[in-house]
Design a protein around this motif. Sequence first.
Motif, PDB file in Angstrom:
ATOM      1  N   PRO A  62     -56.202 114.422   3.368  1.00 19.53           N
ATOM      2  CA  PRO A  62     -57.158 114.689   4.427  1.00 19.53           C
ATOM      3  C   PRO A  62     -58.682 114.716   3.690  1.00 19.53           C
ATOM      4  CG  PRO A  62     -55.178 116.102   4.522  1.00 19.53           C
ATOM      5  CD  PRO A  62     -55.024 115.386   3.369  1.00 19.53           C
ATOM      6  N   SER A  63     -58.516 115.394   2.476  1.00 17.00           N
ATOM      7  CA  SER A  63     -59.878 115.708   1.557  1.00 17.00           C
ATOM      8  C   SER A  63     -60.534 114.365   1.383  1.00 17.00           C
ATOM      9  CB  SER A  63     -59.735 116.504   0.446  1.00 17.00           C
ATOM     10  OG  SER A  63     -58.891 115.756  -0.585  1.00 17.00           O
ATOM     11  N   ALA A  64     -59.744 113.406   1.070  1.00 17.58           N
ATOM     12  CA  ALA A  64     -60.225 111.931   0.804  1.00 17.58           C
ATOM     13  C   ALA A  64     -60.756 111.383   1.975  1.00 17.58           C
ATOM     14  CB  ALA A  64     -58.863 111.311   0.298  1.00 17.58           C
ATOM     15  N   MET A  65     -60.059 111.703   3.352  1.00 16.97           N
ATOM     16  CA  MET A  65     -60.620 110.882   4.563  1.00 16.97           C
ATOM     17  C   MET A  65     -61.853 111.693   4.792  1.00 16.97           C
ATOM     18  SD  MET A  65     -58.926 111.716   8.232  1.00 16.97           S
ATOM     19  CE  MET A  65     -59.779 113.566   8.360  1.00 16.97           C
ATOM     20  N   THR A  66     -61.948 113.009   4.672  1.00 20.92           N
ATOM     21  CA  THR A  66     -63.222 113.709   5.054  1.00 20.92           C
ATOM     22  C   THR A  66     -64.316 113.336   4.403  1.00 20.92           C
ATOM     23  OG1 THR A  66     -61.869 115.675   5.507  1.00 20.92           O
ATOM     24  CG2 THR A  66     -64.286 116.109   5.534  1.00 20.92           C
ATOM     25  N   THR A  67     -64.316 113.092   2.905  1.00 19.31           N
ATOM     26  CA  THR A  67     -65.300 112.579   2.151  1.00 19.31           C
ATOM     27  C   THR A  67     -65.730 111.107   2.386  1.00 19.31           C
ATOM     28  OG1 THR A  67     -64.666 114.302   0.274  1.00 19.31           O
ATOM     29  CG2 THR A  67     -66.113 112.472  -0.440  1.00 19.31           C
ATOM     30  N   MET A  68     -64.435 110.374   2.472  1.00 15.41           N
ATOM     31  CA  MET A  68     -64.814 109.072   2.930  1.00 15.41           C
ATOM     32  C   MET A  68     -65.653 108.587   4.177  1.00 15.41           C
ATOM     33  SD  MET A  68     -61.664 106.378   2.651  1.00 15.41           S
ATOM     34  CE  MET A  68     -61.264 105.721   0.958  1.00 15.41           C
ATOM     35  N   LEU A  69     -65.161 109.580   5.307  1.00 19.58           N
ATOM     36  CA  LEU A  69     -65.643 109.340   6.594  1.00 19.58           C
ATOM     37  C   LEU A  69     -67.295 109.699   6.279  1.00 19.58           C
ATOM     38  CD1 LEU A  69     -63.081 110.764   9.006  1.00 19.58           C
ATOM     39  CD2 LEU A  69     -63.780 108.658   8.740  1.00 19.58           C
ATOM     40  N   VAL A  70     -67.720 110.845   5.600  1.00 20.42           N
ATOM     41  CA  VAL A  70     -68.990 111.177   5.672  1.00 20.42           C
ATOM     42  C   VAL A  70     -69.610 110.169   4.851  1.00 20.42           C
ATOM     43  CG1 VAL A  70     -70.368 113.189   4.094  1.00 20.42           C
ATOM     44  CG2 VAL A  70     -68.349 113.646   5.670  1.00 20.42           C
ATOM     45  N   HIS A  71     -69.037 109.628   3.602  1.00 15.81           N
ATOM     46  CA  HIS A  71     -69.737 108.555   2.890  1.00 15.81           C
ATOM     47  C   HIS A  71     -70.140 107.344   3.856  1.00 15.81           C
ATOM     48  CE1 HIS A  71     -70.792 106.649  -0.862  1.00 15.81           C
ATOM     49  NE2 HIS A  71     -70.357 105.381  -0.010  1.00 15.81           N
ATOM     50  N   PHE A  72     -69.300 107.313   4.591  1.00 18.40           N
ATOM     51  CA  PHE A  72     -69.651 105.823   5.259  1.00 18.40           C
ATOM     52  C   PHE A  72     -70.514 106.025   6.520  1.00 18.40           C
ATOM     53  CE2 PHE A  72     -64.958 104.316   4.328  1.00 18.40           C
ATOM     54  CZ  PHE A  72     -65.518 103.388   3.333  1.00 18.40           C
ATOM     55  N   GLN A  73     -70.560 107.084   6.835  1.00 12.50           N
ATOM     56  CA  GLN A  73     -71.526 107.561   8.036  1.00 12.50           C
ATOM     57  C   GLN A  73     -72.968 107.528   7.215  1.00 12.50           C
ATOM     58  OE1 GLN A  73     -69.621 111.018   9.809  1.00 12.50           O
ATOM     59  NE2 GLN A  73     -68.276 109.603  11.027  1.00 12.50           N
ATOM     60  N   ASN A  74     -72.883 108.372   6.293  1.00 12.80           N
ATOM     61  CA  ASN A  74     -74.229 108.767   5.555  1.00 12.80           C
ATOM     62  C   ASN A  74     -74.832 107.219   5.008  1.00 12.80           C
ATOM     63  OD1 ASN A  74     -74.295 111.312   6.290  1.00 12.80           O
ATOM     64  ND2 ASN A  74     -73.574 112.088   4.232  1.00 12.80           N
ATOM     65  N   THR A  75     -73.971 106.610   4.417  1.00 10.82           N
ATOM     66  CA  THR A  75     -74.280 105.303   3.932  1.00 10.82           C
ATOM     67  C   THR A  75     -74.730 104.252   4.538  1.00 10.82           C
ATOM     68  OG1 THR A  75     -72.343 104.752   3.006  1.00 10.82           O
ATOM     69  CG2 THR A  75     -73.566 106.040   1.715  1.00 10.82           C
ATOM     70  N   LYS A  76     -74.181 104.312   5.928  1.00  4.58           N
ATOM     71  CA  LYS A  76     -74.293 103.160   7.002  1.00  4.58           C
ATOM     72  C   LYS A  76     -73.264 102.087   6.485  1.00  4.58           C
ATOM     73  CE  LYS A  76     -77.987 104.901   9.441  1.00  4.58           C
ATOM     74  NZ  LYS A  76     -78.255 105.950   8.444  1.00  4.58           N
ATOM     75  N   THR A  77     -72.235 102.208   5.761  1.00  7.14           N
ATOM     76  CA  THR A  77     -71.600 101.248   5.198  1.00  7.14           C
ATOM     77  C   THR A  77     -70.028 101.119   5.858  1.00  7.14           C
ATOM     78  OG1 THR A  77     -70.663 102.880   3.515  1.00  7.14           O
ATOM     79  CG2 THR A  77     -72.516 101.014   2.879  1.00  7.14           C
TER      80      THR A  77
END
Lengths: 124, 151, 333
Positions: free
Chosen positions: C205-220
């Motif tokens: 779940p922590s990997a998911m949370t960080t990944m989601l934030v990362h994809f959203q913030n970087t628009k990738t």
Amino acid sequence: MFDLLLYLKVFFVGGFICSIAQVLIIKTKITSARILVMFVVLGVFLEGVGVFDYLVQFAESGVTIPILGFGKALAEGAILGAQESGLIGVFTGGLTKTAGGIAAAVAFAYLFAIIFDARTKKNM
Amino acid sequence: MNKNERNARYNAYVESKIPKTHNFPSLFYAFIIGGIICVLGQTIKDTLLSIFDTMTPQEASNWASIGLIFLASLLTGLGVFDDIGAIAGAGTIVPITGFSNSIASSALDFKREGIIFGMCSKMFIVAGPVIVNGVVASIVVGLIYLIIEAF
Amino acid sequence: MENKQTIFFKNKPTIISSYSIAGPKESYSVFAPYFDLVLKDDLWDCDSYELAERKMLEHVIFNAIERAKLQPKEIDALICGDLLNQIISSSFAARRFDVTYIGLFGACSTMAESLAVGACLVDAGYFDNVACATASHFSSVERQFRMPLELGNQRPPTAQWTVTGGGCSVLSNKGIGPQITMATFGKVVDFNVTDANNMGAAMAPSAMTTMLVHFQNTKTTPDDYDLIVTGDLGKLGAEILIDLMEYNGYKLGQNYIDCGHCIYTNEQNTFMGGSGCGCSAVMLNSYILQKMREKVYNKVLFIATGALLSTTSSFQGESIPGIAHAIVLENKR
């Protein structure tokens, strides 16, 4: 005189007790230390209610070698102590009866820990 | 969805994802090896009884336990016991060999922290609960016996 | 929508050198040819496994610095962490170097955390060269977190095997090599997993949370990366992460690997694969950076996850909090 039937009983009863513990380990995530505690207390209980002697007559080492036997010896000692010397015997009996096993385990552990070192689990 | 509900759902999902292990082989090994250890104990006992006429069965079975304890400690020291245990599971844990192994392995492991505060004080980290619970339970049994006797 | 978890580096700190070390069990890995040093004996002539872990850490730091053609005194900071209590391996290894030392504890996420922190310091211009390192040792970790080594117990099927190994990367504001272009620091996430033998499920779940934030913030999206690497989720954890991401509308495809899942071979009976700080450190500093230098991969998302438990918290029945930090490595176009 070699009593084949007795040896078969020892093998099957001993194996059966171990496989019950194995089922508990697999099915319930109970750690092995807890399993040992449960079995010791079970041994004490069975001796306390007087069932264990019948098991010993039936399968000898099949029930005394598993940790149940350790519990049996503790309870047997406590009851014997109570018979012979009353309340103080309740406290001294159990450990007196099992002193040999505990002392041996400690002594050998001490000896081999001095000689050997712990190693990483191997590639299996 | 609140947090508790989410966590419960997630844990249920994880439980369903855990691969199902094949229980039969491990049960089989536990049975066979556990049985063999008990037979070994019986063999030691009967051999001693046939050699020494004056020995009582009780003494002989004590010697059998001590013999197995010795063997298990030695195999632990040689680093073989954990390999057998990985296959046999409860087959080596439940017999007196497991008790011996738990003491010897702790002693070996904590040797580096010194003889007194390492090896000696940590010897019973696994076996301690067994002795503690067994002793307490036996005292309870002895007390109950005394109370019943009194009436 | 955008939050401050993601940092976009302007000066793009460069990983100018890396060094990895691995133990005997890891030598059977398919990635073993990429490891810089493989130990034949995991005690490595030391008196204890803790000393061996420290020696590995000293060795990777020393060699990574040397490979960067720098002197230890030219390193402005050593950022380091490990799994042992009070991060003794890191602090004691740092004792040997006359270098500013920043100790971190991020459990198995340490490699990503140290690189992210190091990149911030270099990018901001405070430091010129920074060494980021971590190591773990199966036997020292096993002793601390689980049971005595010689105890004849069985490992549950969800268990993971702590990797004996370590890695060090040297970050610099000049030089050539893969650059760190972004970093996303994670939040502590706890989905109430209590089974210490199922770390993958606790950390996913922590990997998911960080990944989601990362994809959203970087628009990738996952497809924008040549390789997406997670640290030590293991087989089960990686499968869970794929499911969790799909649930959130992102598909992790062929370009996704988990270091823990792939570091050991199936025959090695490690069940769910590798874990520990060393797991992601060894893989990043060998295979992944090597392939980036060869331009096989040009944009890599590296997310290392950590389970922030202690033996005390486990015995007290507490659940296992997870953390994940992400960095993006890119080759200069």
